[in-house]
Design a protein around this motif. Structure first.
Motif, mmCIF file in Angstrom:
data_model
loop_
_atom_site.group_PDB
_atom_site.id
_atom_site.type_symbol
_atom_site.label_atom_id
_atom_site.label_comp_id
_atom_site.label_asym_id
_atom_site.label_seq_id
_atom_site.Cartn_x
_atom_site.Cartn_y
_atom_site.Cartn_z
ATOM 1 N N UNK A 33 8.205 -0.598 3.119
ATOM 2 C CA UNK A 33 7.105 0.680 2.950
ATOM 3 C C UNK A 33 5.819 -0.477 2.881
ATOM 4 N N UNK A 34 5.469 -1.300 1.927
ATOM 5 C CA UNK A 34 4.376 -2.097 1.911
ATOM 6 C C UNK A 34 3.690 -2.694 3.259
ATOM 7 N N UNK A 35 4.812 -3.233 4.076
ATOM 8 C CA UNK A 35 4.596 -3.753 5.428
ATOM 9 C C UNK A 35 4.016 -2.673 6.158
ATOM 10 N N UNK A 36 4.437 -1.411 6.161
ATOM 11 C CA UNK A 36 3.959 -0.532 7.044
ATOM 12 C C UNK A 36 2.454 -0.139 6.583
ATOM 13 N N UNK A 37 2.191 -0.076 5.348
ATOM 14 C CA UNK A 37 0.783 0.297 4.751
ATOM 15 C C UNK A 37 -0.184 -0.664 5.435
ATOM 16 N N UNK A 38 0.203 -1.964 5.084
ATOM 17 C CA UNK A 38 -0.697 -3.200 5.638
ATOM 18 C C UNK A 38 -0.745 -3.051 7.163
ATOM 19 N N UNK A 39 0.057 -2.625 7.841
ATOM 20 C CA UNK A 39 0.082 -2.610 9.321
ATOM 21 C C UNK A 39 -0.855 -1.408 9.650
ATOM 22 N N UNK A 40 -0.677 -0.194 8.993
ATOM 23 C CA UNK A 40 -1.712 0.862 9.364
ATOM 24 C C UNK A 40 -3.063 0.451 8.860
ATOM 25 N N UNK A 41 -3.162 -0.022 7.783
ATOM 26 C CA UNK A 41 -4.734 -0.382 7.556
ATOM 27 C C UNK A 41 -5.173 -1.408 8.450
ATOM 28 N N UNK A 42 -4.389 -2.377 8.679
ATOM 29 C CA UNK A 42 -5.155 -3.473 9.474
ATOM 30 C C UNK A 42 -5.331 -2.932 11.242
ATOM 31 N N UNK A 43 -4.513 -1.997 11.323
ATOM 32 C CA UNK A 43 -4.971 -1.302 12.897
ATOM 33 C C UNK A 43 -6.353 -0.324 12.472
ATOM 34 N N UNK A 44 -6.498 0.421 11.354
ATOM 35 C CA UNK A 44 -7.392 1.100 11.331
ATOM 36 C C UNK A 44 -8.769 0.278 11.350
#
Length: 123
Positions: free
Chosen positions: A1-12
């Motif tokens: 789950x934390x990897x998904x959050x980091x990915x979304x924040x990075x894309x934003x």
């Protein structure tokens, strides 16, 4: 789950950077007021120039008044390379710049570090 959050924040963050540098931003424009055979316009210097684009009439002497509110040392000068003008802008003090309007065209101005820009159009 934390990897998904980091990915979304990075894309934003990447999308924000693309928008900031390459997106179309609204530019404040202004036309000088003509009175007593002289045209004048006030330009506020705070995080950039406002208005950023100025239109002048050909053949009528012009005076641009810059007032810097920004404490940044980047904006402590205004430079008009085409007119050979380089003026210091002390904080909270109006500084006048006289422009030769005999030649129509588009001219630019910038801060002393060439990071913030404006455009002058003489018609």
């Amino acid at each position: 789950m934390s990897q998904l959050i980091v990915l979304v924040v990075g894309i934003l963050a990447i999308l924000f950077i693309i928008w900031w540098f390459f997106g179309k931003h609204q530019v404040a424009t202004g036309v000088a007021e003509v009175a007593s055979n002289e045209q004048t316009i006030a330009i506020s210097v705070s995080g950039g120039y406002s208005p950023e684009e100025v239109t002048l009439k050909k053949g009528i002497p012009a005076v641009l008044t810059f007032t810097r509110q920004d404490p940044s040392s980047c904006l402590d000068h205004v430079v008009f390379p085409d007119f050979g003008i380089n003026k210091a802008l002390p904080k909270n003090e109006p500084v006048t710049v006289k422009i030769d309007t005999t030649k129509p065209g588009e001219y630019t101005w910038a801060c002393g570090m060439d990071m913030f820009h404006g455009k002058l159009t003489i018609k």
